[in-house]
Design an enzyme around this catalytic site. Structure first.
Site, PDB file in Angstrom:
ATOM      1  N   ASP A 105      69.111 -41.793 -60.352  1.00  0.00           N
ATOM      2  CA  ASP A 105      69.072 -42.866 -59.355  1.00  0.00           C
ATOM      3  C   ASP A 105      70.443 -43.491 -59.103  1.00  0.00           C
ATOM      4  OD1 ASP A 105      66.265 -42.659 -58.901  1.00  0.00           O
ATOM      5  OD2 ASP A 105      65.936 -43.733 -60.773  1.00  0.00           O
ATOM      6  N   ASN A 108      64.669 -36.214 -54.557  1.00  0.00           N
ATOM      7  CA  ASN A 108      64.130 -36.183 -53.201  1.00  0.00           C
ATOM      8  C   ASN A 108      65.153 -36.641 -52.157  1.00  0.00           C
ATOM      9  OD1 ASN A 108      63.737 -38.827 -54.344  1.00  0.00           O
ATOM     10  ND2 ASN A 108      62.409 -39.326 -52.632  1.00  0.00           N
ATOM     11  N   HIS A 109      66.034 -37.547 -52.489  1.00  0.00           N
ATOM     12  CA  HIS A 109      67.067 -37.971 -51.542  1.00  0.00           C
ATOM     13  C   HIS A 109      68.095 -36.860 -51.334  1.00  0.00           C
ATOM     14  CE1 HIS A 109      66.044 -42.315 -51.133  1.00  0.00           C
ATOM     15  NE2 HIS A 109      65.379 -42.021 -52.234  1.00  0.00           N
ATOM     16  N   HIS A 121      72.248 -42.989 -56.256  1.00  0.00           N
ATOM     17  CA  HIS A 121      72.114 -43.427 -54.858  1.00  0.00           C
ATOM     18  C   HIS A 121      73.423 -43.900 -54.222  1.00  0.00           C
ATOM     19  CE1 HIS A 121      67.834 -42.951 -54.381  1.00  0.00           C
ATOM     20  NE2 HIS A 121      67.627 -43.537 -55.545  1.00  0.00           N
TER      21      HIS A 121
END
Length: 127
Positions: free
Chosen positions: A43, A106-107, A45
């Site tokens: 994560d 998924n990103h 991001h």
């Protein structure tokens, strides 16, 4: 005023198997310590600033271990944050000097899907 909602605690405060999540303005970065020589990180991001801080803490932490250390990144490297490219550049460079494993989140898949669609569109239009 600090942009970080919660400071990152020392990693040596983590026991084996314990996870720590960092929430910064709705963005999460997670790390878990497994057996002292494997770190699982996810994560990110696009938050290169948090990744750099976390890697610095991991570097300090691993100085105590004599065996090999494995860094496992479990995806979601891009999206949301301002520095996705720097995150990817950092991880690529890290893979050249450390034992690393990378999983696709998924990103990350959404970015690849977008790039595939863009290539397909260009081929159709120019082909």
């Amino acid at each position: 005023m600090s942009t970080h909602a919660h400071p990152i605690a020392p990693l040596d405060a983590l026991t084996d198997g314990e996870a720590q999540r960092f929430d910064v303005h709705g963005h999460r970065l997670a790390v878990i310590r497994i057996g002292g020589d494997v770190y699982v990180i996810g994560d990110i991001h696009g938050r290169s600033d948090l990744l750099q801080r976390l890697l610095a803490k991991i570097r300090r932490d691993i100085r105590r271990w004599r065996g090999s250390v494995v860094l496992v990144f479990v995806g979601d490297y891009v999206d949301r944050g301002p520095d996705s490219r720097d995150v990817l550049d950092t991880l690529i460079e890290l893979s050249r000097i450390a034992d690393t494993r990378f999983l696709r989140g998924n990103h990350d898949q959404a970015l690849l899907d977008f790039l595939d669609a863009e290539r397909s569109y260009r081929t159709t239009q120019l082909g």
